[in-house]
Design a protein around this motif. Structure first.
Motif, PDB file in Angstrom:
ATOM      1  N   UNK A  71       0.860  -1.181   0.000  1.00 32.53           N
ATOM      2  CA  UNK A  71       0.000   0.000   0.000  1.00 32.53           C
ATOM      3  C   UNK A  71       0.894   1.228   0.000  1.00 32.53           C
ATOM      4  N   UNK A  72       0.585   2.176  -0.879  1.00 28.12           N
ATOM      5  CA  UNK A  72       1.260   3.472  -0.872  1.00 28.12           C
ATOM      6  C   UNK A  72       0.198   4.536  -0.617  1.00 28.12           C
ATOM      7  N   UNK A  73       0.319   5.220   0.507  1.00 31.98           N
ATOM      8  CA  UNK A  73      -0.702   6.193   0.925  1.00 31.98           C
ATOM      9  C   UNK A  73      -0.273   7.598   0.521  1.00 31.98           C
ATOM     10  N   UNK A 114       4.047   5.342   3.730  1.00 30.28           N
ATOM     11  CA  UNK A 114       3.292   6.559   4.019  1.00 30.28           C
ATOM     12  C   UNK A 114       4.026   7.759   3.438  1.00 30.28           C
ATOM     13  N   UNK A 115       3.304   8.609   2.714  1.00 31.90           N
ATOM     14  CA  UNK A 115       3.888   9.825   2.152  1.00 31.90           C
ATOM     15  C   UNK A 115       3.815  10.942   3.187  1.00 31.90           C
ATOM     16  N   UNK A 169       6.986   1.946   5.940  1.00 36.43           N
ATOM     17  CA  UNK A 169       8.028   2.825   5.404  1.00 36.43           C
ATOM     18  C   UNK A 169       7.472   4.241   5.397  1.00 36.43           C
ATOM     19  N   UNK A 170       8.339   5.237   5.605  1.00 38.54           N
ATOM     20  CA  UNK A 170       7.911   6.642   5.635  1.00 38.54           C
ATOM     21  C   UNK A 170       8.854   7.463   4.760  1.00 38.54           C
ATOM     22  N   UNK A 171       8.296   8.154   3.774  1.00 45.49           N
ATOM     23  CA  UNK A 171       9.096   9.044   2.934  1.00 45.49           C
ATOM     24  C   UNK A 171       8.736  10.490   3.247  1.00 45.49           C
TER      25      UNK A 171
END
Length: 328
Positions: A71-73, A114-115, A169-171
């Motif tokens: 999942x990419x939020x 998470x963006x 993961x957090x970017x």
């Protein structure tokens, strides 16, 4: 075939991520409620066999049939015009929306990215900004709805990682630009290019000595892609450290567009950061990533995209009283 859910799929970054994952052989489920997204950003994928779109607001319960691997939020307003105009929705997508997606990731045993944003650093007292810096943010200022939504987003993501063992993961995304940006969304590059194309004077807020660092979208997507498949669970800055003042950047726009507009100065918005430059040492170390596309080349590509837009989009105003709105 691995399956990935990308929220904010019809937005600027979300749509580019959909392209990347489809091209990498994933089955992509795009999700958006079009509060700021544009269906034209993903229309080219509508008949692709490995792409499915669901119109949905992530602040409501999310149900996805079948397995889900990633999942990419990326569902969130991201420009000042957006989060000043729809502050409650901005807070909800960062809190309720993130909570829903973390729950979905837990139920599906999926890895979730998470963006977040450089705005978690606020108006920084440390320069350049590294991931170890905690930030200088006003919780009650007009930008607080975006800044705090993202800071909460990071906190709940790490809580799910620590308490539930969820793969997260957090970017932290710094200023990113390229094709598919909304021309008049209030961010620096589309604002300047829109004014240049319409023959208007270029508006600089403050004295123009505040700095920004601009990363081309292809580089940003590559960094996000590498982070998702890395083993690193803490936030990582992804951006271009090539810093420039807004005033110098305005002159670059005039030169690029071949126009001859004047530069006009207006009052600086409340809590607008005076410096913004990522320290990307961590990204270099854990992702072997750094930007490859210089500002000159990236701006040429972006300008060609904006020139191709219809007059309707060129002259559309996202928020007529933006200048007054940001002073409140």
């Amino acid at each position: 075939m691995k399956r990935v859910l990308i929220t904010g799929a019809a937005g600027f970054l979300g749509s580019h991520l959909c392209d990347r994952f489809v091209n990498e052989g994933f089955f992509v489920i795009g999700m958006d409620n079009f509060i700021t997204g544009d269906v034209s950003n993903i229309s080219h994928l509508s008949k692709h066999p490995n792409f499915k779109f669901i119109e949905h607001d992530v602040t409501e319960f999310i149900a996805i049939e079948g397995d889900l691997d990633y999942i990419l939020h990326f569902a969130s307003p991201a420009s000042p015009i957006d989060y000043l105009k729809i502050p409650i929705q901005t807070l909800k997508v960062g809190s309720l929306g993130t909570h829903n997606l973390l729950g979905l990731a837990k139920a599906k045993q999926a890895r979730i990215l998470i963006a977040s944003t450089s705005e978690v650093y606020g108006d920084p007292l440390v320069h350049p900004q590294s991931e170890e810096y905690y930030g200088n943010v006003s919780t009650i200022g007009p930008r607080g709805v975006y800044d705090e939504a993202k800071r909460f987003q990071e906190s709940i993501t790490m809580a799910y990682h620590r308490f539930h063992g969820l793969e997260t993961r957090i970017v932290r995304i710094f200023n990113t630009y390229g094709p598919r940006m909304r021309l008049n969304d209030g961010r620096v590059i589309p604002a300047f290019m829109g004014q240049a194309l319409r023959g208007e004077d270029l508006t600089v807020f403050g004295d123009g000595l505040q700095t920004r660092s601009f990363c081309y979208v292809d580089d940003q997507v590559e960094g996000i892609y590498r982070l998702l498949f890395s083993d690193y669970v803490y936030p990582v800055n992804i951006g271009n450290p090539d810093e420039i003042t807004i005033l110098e950047f305005t002159k670059e726009i005039i030169k690029l567009t071949g126009t001859n507009q004047k530069i006009v100065f207006k009052e600086l918005p409340i809590d607008d950061p005076l410096q913004r430059q990522p320290d990307i040492s961590l990204a270099k170390k854990v992702l072997d990533w750094e930007p490859q596309i210089g500002r000159s080349e990236g701006m040429k590509r972006t300008f060609e995209y904006f020139k191709s837009l219809s007059k309707e989009k060129l002259y559309k105003r996202e928020h007529k009283d933006f200048t007054n709105h940001i002073k409140k």
